[in-house]
Design a protein around this motif. Sequence first.
Motif, mmCIF file in Angstrom:
data_model
loop_
_atom_site.group_PDB
_atom_site.id
_atom_site.type_symbol
_atom_site.label_atom_id
_atom_site.label_comp_id
_atom_site.label_asym_id
_atom_site.label_seq_id
_atom_site.Cartn_x
_atom_site.Cartn_y
_atom_site.Cartn_z
ATOM 1 N N VAL A 68 -52.659 -42.486 3.405
ATOM 2 C CA VAL A 68 -51.305 -43.028 3.382
ATOM 3 C C VAL A 68 -51.311 -44.408 4.042
ATOM 4 O O VAL A 68 -51.779 -44.562 5.177
ATOM 5 N N ILE A 69 -50.809 -45.400 3.332
ATOM 6 C CA ILE A 69 -50.701 -46.760 3.839
ATOM 7 C C ILE A 69 -49.225 -47.104 4.010
ATOM 8 O O ILE A 69 -48.418 -46.884 3.104
ATOM 9 N N LEU A 94 -53.334 -53.440 -2.756
ATOM 10 C CA LEU A 94 -51.897 -53.210 -2.760
ATOM 11 C C LEU A 94 -51.105 -54.516 -2.747
ATOM 12 O O LEU A 94 -51.583 -55.535 -2.231
ATOM 13 N N PHE A 95 -49.902 -54.454 -3.297
ATOM 14 C CA PHE A 95 -48.900 -55.539 -3.264
ATOM 15 C C PHE A 95 -49.259 -56.732 -4.150
ATOM 16 O O PHE A 95 -48.693 -57.815 -3.982
ATOM 17 N N GLY A 106 -46.224 -44.576 -5.122
ATOM 18 C CA GLY A 106 -45.151 -44.725 -4.138
ATOM 19 C C GLY A 106 -44.535 -46.101 -4.100
ATOM 20 O O GLY A 106 -43.446 -46.288 -3.550
ATOM 21 N N ILE A 107 -45.229 -47.106 -4.664
ATOM 22 C CA ILE A 107 -44.695 -48.463 -4.708
ATOM 23 C C ILE A 107 -44.583 -48.861 -6.167
ATOM 24 O O ILE A 107 -45.602 -49.105 -6.833
ATOM 25 N N ALA A 121 -47.460 -46.189 0.526
ATOM 26 C CA ALA A 121 -48.260 -45.825 -0.645
ATOM 27 C C ALA A 121 -49.190 -44.672 -0.270
ATOM 28 O O ALA A 121 -49.728 -44.631 0.840
ATOM 29 N N THR A 122 -49.395 -43.757 -1.215
ATOM 30 C CA THR A 122 -50.227 -42.569 -0.974
ATOM 31 C C THR A 122 -51.269 -42.421 -2.073
ATOM 32 O O THR A 122 -50.977 -42.652 -3.244
ATOM 33 N N ALA A 123 -52.475 -42.047 -1.676
ATOM 34 C CA ALA A 123 -53.539 -41.821 -2.655
ATOM 35 C C ALA A 123 -54.372 -40.618 -2.236
ATOM 36 O O ALA A 123 -54.505 -40.317 -1.044
#
Length: 205
Positions: A68-69, A94-95, A106-107, A121-123
């Motif tokens: 999880v970030i 990300l982003f 999640g994003i 964000a989750t992976a």
Amino acid sequence: MLYSRLRTFAIFLVCSLPGALIAAPVSLNFMVEEYCEVDHYDFCNPGGGMIGTSLTAPPPAAGDGTLVIRARGDFDGALEAVAILLDGAVFGVLFNNDPSDDPFSGISGDVGNQYASVLEATATVDAALLSTLLADGMVDLAFSTRLADTGLGYNEVGNNRNSYDFLSASLTYDATPAVPLPASALLLMGGLAGLSVLSRRRRQR
């Protein structure tokens, strides 16, 4: 009849004992606040930089892990991206407005924002990869804005020093069960002892 029932009970204990093992959760948590300050100056400069931590002597995993970030900062442009590294290898970016180059959810559209809210964000880190990461007795987890990691030609990540900006990561998984529950062991020993007593009585008759 009593002997038969007790024998069945003891066999049940023997068969069910492996399921009475402890699967303890393991977690690697890392957070950096004000990520553009002096200690991490390169992170927000054109060439980019890296901020990370390590988990030493992690136990083997029983299955998949979850990464999880969470972030808050200046991530509203495609050039304001952050790569997530596991053991030095890029796990995803990300982003950068491109959801195709990372396994995170999640994003929406992998589009960040500028200080508006916390992004999360989750992976899933599948069991095979997780086992490989754990094999050498250490797991490295890092954020990177280095151009080689993000695939960008320029790094525009910055932060507003008047805001509460941060990056955090949490890698969790269940460790391989290794220790039977004491109560189950006691029940098993009690059942076997009862079998032994009844067996002697039957022979004496």
